[in-house]
Design an enzyme around this catalytic site. Sequence first.
Site, PDB file in Angstrom:
ATOM      1  N   HIS A   2       0.835  -1.197   0.000  1.00 52.52           N
ATOM      2  CA  HIS A   2       0.000   0.000   0.000  1.00 52.52           C
ATOM      3  C   HIS A   2       0.873   1.253   0.000  1.00 52.52           C
ATOM      4  CE1 HIS A   2       0.187  -1.948   4.039  1.00 52.52           C
ATOM      5  NE2 HIS A   2       0.716  -0.790   4.375  1.00 52.52           N
ATOM      6  N   THR A  21      -4.461   1.181  -0.044  1.00 51.72           N
ATOM      7  CA  THR A  21      -4.062   0.242  -1.079  1.00 51.72           C
ATOM      8  C   THR A  21      -4.620   0.703  -2.420  1.00 51.72           C
ATOM      9  OG1 THR A  21      -4.175  -1.577   0.516  1.00 51.72           O
ATOM     10  CG2 THR A  21      -4.104  -2.163  -1.813  1.00 51.72           C
TER      11      THR A  21
END
Length: 314
Positions: free
Chosen positions: A106, A123
């Site tokens: 992420h 993410t």
Amino acid sequence: MSSGTGQDKRDLLKQPLHGIYIPCALFIFGVAIQRLDYVPYAIGILAIILGIKFGYVYFNSVKSLNAVEWTKFELIDKTVVSKNSAIYRFKLSRDDERLTIPIGHHLACKINIEGTDEIRYYTPISNQYDEGFFDILVKSYKDGKVSKFFASLNPGSEVEFRGPVGRMSYVENMSKNLVMIAGGSGITPMLQVIGYITTTPEDLTNITLIYANESENDILLKEELDEFSKSYPNFKLVYVLNKPKDLNWDEGYTGLITKEILAKYLPKDAENKENKVFICGPLEMRKQMLKYCEELGYEPGTLKSDQNDQVFCF
């Protein structure tokens, strides 16, 4: 000899010896045979050509995202997907650039609110083949400082990111059967993995997604998930709603994710390391799911999981 030999020969041209040094030497040698006094001019021409070549290669190797330094990205689009969630699209430095980060990682996002830096992690949900931009999904919370900030953004605004950050680097076929347990906005890393699997023909992973929310309106990207379920034969979708507004809700389970629900969808041969579980959602949910999985015979998991763990928490 195998048909792959032709490809091997083409790969030789990518090596400096075959792609640069030998052609340059032959060029200079050929010029020298014709006119020795032209050699300096030939070297000058080669220097210009190689300078352009290496400049182009360097330009295309520079990435917008930095793992250490914060970089500002311009918001170019904002799409509301539910009453309290939206997809934010940010521009990369080049139109042909892709956000190449490990699947399962992420981005760190830094927002300065009243003189204090607030850092959150998102993410990307855009496809790994998308060029020129990346998308993140942000859910607004009543007392969420950062989510309120995002809700106030308009195209042209800039937000700082760095990355990638994470403990999971998904690779194709890392498991035979993958059960994903997601709650609310915890769907985002699952979408990233699902998107990769469904666009990679070589990945034959069987996916079961158990997705929990409060009500129908809280199901993020439901149309996309339903489409995945219809078009991808190895993808099974299970909804769980705590308080469905429609009393005739029949698309899934009502209440919370229970041990009984997990027992129905987790592969029975828990000792088989080819069976993996991914968990992402609120802290208490993650703790409860880890407990249920262990009680059902899976390896004990932790909140700070390692990629090789059978039960992994994002």
